[in-house]
Design an enzyme around this catalytic site. Sequence first.
Site, short mmCIF file in Angstrom:
data_model
loop_
_atom_site.label_atom_id
_atom_site.label_comp_id
_atom_site.label_asym_id
_atom_site.label_seq_id
_atom_site.Cartn_x
_atom_site.Cartn_y
_atom_site.Cartn_z
N GLY A 110 0.82 -1.21 0.00
CA GLY A 110 0.00 0.00 0.00
C GLY A 110 0.86 1.25 0.00
N PRO B 43 11.01 -8.86 16.27
CA PRO B 43 12.22 -8.37 15.59
C PRO B 43 12.33 -8.83 14.13
CG PRO B 43 12.76 -9.27 17.75
CD PRO B 43 11.31 -9.60 17.50
N LYS C 292 6.55 1.49 19.46
CA LYS C 292 6.31 2.60 18.55
C LYS C 292 6.38 2.05 17.12
CE LYS C 292 9.38 5.38 20.63
NZ LYS C 292 10.05 6.54 21.30
N GLY D 167 1.24 -6.32 4.45
CA GLY D 167 2.56 -6.93 4.26
C GLY D 167 3.48 -6.66 5.44
N THR D 168 2.94 -5.98 6.43
CA THR D 168 3.73 -5.49 7.55
C THR D 168 3.96 -6.54 8.62
OG1 THR D 168 1.61 -4.61 8.23
CG2 THR D 168 3.18 -3.06 7.35
N THR E 183 9.65 -9.43 11.85
CA THR E 183 8.80 -8.65 10.96
C THR E 183 9.20 -7.17 10.97
OG1 THR E 183 7.12 -8.47 12.70
CG2 THR E 183 6.84 -10.23 11.09
N GLU F 168 8.00 3.33 8.85
CA GLU F 168 8.34 4.53 8.08
C GLU F 168 9.67 5.12 8.50
OE1 GLU F 168 3.92 5.75 6.68
OE2 GLU F 168 4.75 6.99 8.27
N GLN G 2 10.34 -4.76 7.83
CA GLN G 2 9.85 -3.42 7.54
C GLN G 2 11.00 -2.46 7.29
OE1 GLN G 2 6.56 -2.02 7.22
NE2 GLN G 2 6.59 -4.17 6.68
N ARG H 47 9.56 -0.62 22.14
CA ARG H 47 9.65 -2.09 22.19
C ARG H 47 9.42 -2.66 20.79
NH1 ARG H 47 6.22 -4.35 26.66
NH2 ARG H 47 8.19 -4.55 27.78
#
Lengths: 316, 734
Positions: free
Chosen positions: B243, B621, B690, B471-472, B623, B694, B627, B617
């Site tokens: 996306g 780790p 968090k 896909g995250t 996935t 991005e 990202q 936190r």
Amino acid sequence: MKSFTYERARSPAEAAATAARTEGARFIAGGTNLLDLMKLEIETPAHLIDVNGLSLDKIESTPEGGLRIGALVRNTDLAADPRVRRDYGVLSRALVAGASGQLRNKATTAGNLLQRTRCPYFYDTNQPCNKRRPGSGCAAIGGFSRQHAVVGASEACIATHPSDMAVAMRVLDATVETVRPDGPARTIPIADFHHLPGNTPDVETALSPGELITAVTLPKPVGGAHIYRKVRDRASYAFALVSVAAIVQRDGTGRVALGGVAHKPWRIESAETQLPRGARAVTAQLLSGAKPTRENAFKLPLVERTLGAVLAEAKG
Amino acid sequence: MKFETAATTNPIDQLKVIGKPLSRIDGPLKTTGMAPYAYERHDVVSNPAYGYVVGSAIAKGRIASIDLGKAKAAPGVLAIITAENAGKLGKGDRNTAKLLGGPEIEHYHQAIALVVADSFEQARAGAELVHVDYVKAEGAFDLEAVKDTGKPRAPFGGPADTAVGDFDRAFAAAPVRLDATYTTPDQAHAMMEPHASIAAWNGDKLTLWTSNQMIAWGVGDVAKTLDIPKENVRLVSSFVGGGFGGKLFLRSDALLAALGARVVGRPVKVALQRPLMFNNTTHRPATIQRIRIGASRDGKITAIGHEEWSGNLPDGRAEGAVSQTRLLYAGANRMTATRLAALDLAEGNAMRAPGEASGMMALEIAIDEMAEKLGLDPIEFRILNDTQIDPERPTRPFSQRQLTECFRTGAERFGWSKRDPRPGRVRDGRWMIGIGTAAAFRNNLVVKSAARVRLDRSGIVTVETDMTDIGTGSYTIIAQTAAEMMGVPLEKVVVRLGDSTFPVSSGSGGQFGGNSSTAGVYAACVKLREAVAQKLGFNSAEAEFADGEVRAGNRRVPLAEAAADAGLTAEDGVEFGDLDKKYQQSTFGAHFVEVGVDAATAEIRVRRMLAVCAAGRILNPKTARSQVIGAMTMGVGAALMEELVVDKRKGFFVNHDLAAYEVPVHADIPRQEMFFLDETDPMSSPMKAKGVAELGICGVASAVANAVYNATGVRVRDYPITLDKLLEQMPDVG
């Protein structure tokens, strides 16, 4: 995509004859270019003649000591052929610099020669394009032209030929064998095979209507260092900004052809006499009369620099 | 659940499932081709008709006439939808131009018709027969030319103009100054899966299986555009093939599928054709950015100013490239300004890290340039101007800020001390080698998010929320959250996402989805734990949920017993108070890049990359790393090749397919390393997590740019950094 009829050809002569007498007929082999263009209605054949079954897929030695490459030899197979790798390294290297593994598995030798330009305006049917719709104009002139031709272009078209393989074929002095609809075969020197755009950019090759490529023949190997250097924005799967195909002998003489700069693989034999004097002298002749746009003027120094690197590499 | 005070110890802190590098639970579905993406919902829709979108051939003007005669008569064509025959349509809150244009044309490839036919091929053939006569109008397509007509426009998260101290005076007085202008081009999301939808009507109720990041936004805008009650709209988006912000909103595929299905009385599926993806949808808009920095000779920033110009359709948003400059470095005198001019290109909107991604592309070159002027190491210069408080509002601390630690750790791991600061000194054969760094920075947003959790008699915990997984890894971290909270193994958790019949979540965007949606699941699980404890006669404050049991003292009861036959369901969500006002919540990192630049051709190839991130936190780790390295890849694209080229005469993005819009391929990306610093942020949510999705792109492009400078001595301030911009200043070929 326009509806079309389809047939499998049974012999090259029959394929050519059928193509000549059928309105809107096109040959199809790997289909890696034609099918995409049909989906976008850039190509709208009424009839497809599938030549895949014609057994034109052999690589054979010629009595003259060269190689005869069947029109349907897949790019992957041609690049991997031990004779090609040994004696015509520039061809093998050019092939693997093109497209992707999947495409090379499908793409054929003849089809590669007949690839159509990647000009983005050719691909957008909303835009004028003399290649796609003769007489409609050229949107690339004055438009986005970073990839376009710097030599041999015309006021009708500034597109480039996208093939890597064809550049190597040009430097190897290949000849294209064909069969014509009325029967006889002929050979066309690769130098004469692709046309400059002139006023008829839609006419891209010397092939007459219905004429079918059956093979591409390479003359006896000439030795020397074989180099194909393709310059592009990303490391793979991109068309050349410029490319240099070179065969350089120990004494510094040799041959050079360029890709990415013209409507056809670009070679001027007389420029090659300058090779011992270096890249600047060769480039000055190769690109004399160049008319770049503001966006592709960088191709001129890029050719010179790339050729310089190629000659340095050839020296070892 | 209200989250209004710092999180204290809670079951998530057990870290039995959370924090583990688990493979994504939807992985097998995807690798076997069984994940049902929107266009392939053969399981729910039979006998669909196919729609093919006709895009406008002009950028601005109006349709004089459309001749549908030939197309209607074409084989298999069932209907053709145009603005003329579609009935009155409203406009959603979140799209600027109309999704079905006509007679007015607002941008190139704006959808003006949908041809619906029995087969895809028939629809496509029919679409080619739609004949349109246009009356062209003059438009504005050149940002540089219209920039000075730009008006102040508040970007997301701030006013159009900010000022602290006296920037002009401090800048004029600074002994060391930089005043440079940078440009970033329009960029495309270029996700693999195009916008795609299947629409089916049942009476006056519409279901859309679609590819969308924000389900509730989509429902609202579908209802508004079609002028039907929200209750009559169901959106399902179980899997999304990328996306990057391009699917935050209702787009033409979904609207046209709905209109088409209503007319033909049968489900209609529409996938936006790839050549339309670039001008029909949204994109990251181009920016022109002027940055001025003044510093004392010892390297303290005394003045920092950042101005942005971008363009958009009337009523469009400003990019917001100045936003990080308000927060990233100290300095008593500061200003930012955001100006937006009107352009008649397709709508500019959010793309991965809107604002900061573009802003960091400029700011972090400027910082590198400034460090060089000062004769300082670029890392030391950044650390010298690090701040633990909001530089605009000194009473407001950062909740967590480990920027310096990111740089120190990264420098050690990357071998920064071996870098020769003098440009053009390192060679490896034909390659000129350079190393560059840049900060990574992206604000942490928190968004209200709800979920429903059900326990059944076999001990299965089912989570339902309209959260999406683009896909995250949402499926996986939500499963981990529920497993941790309920004390069950991951295999006992079923996660169902992306359906508007489920509780409304944060959705996926702005890197807020991971933290916010799991916090919502946490809230629902807290409620379910209370219900379980009550049912089984435990004091919920004392009960421990572990190994499929509920325990307190010597008493142990299988969790499943609480479900009995009817099952036990709890629904709740998280609502965030003002902790994000009291504390500045941001995520930080440091990027390190080594490039080689071909001495002859100036081709740039990335040789090594490292990112060190501090982002609360890390829930998973594995996935999270995916990202970040994906974002690093996208940053390489932004640095070296991605540009939607504007034809300024005709007003459209010329390179509108994936052959001409180049993004990195495998051969462009070397081994990427990434490292998370230990961090928990109790101000962000009960998860103490968090966003990272991005953060990973912010700063990458400038690290590449700085490495290119270190390699060659050529400073390029206009992205992408292509070889033609270096060639003139490259050394002679030997």
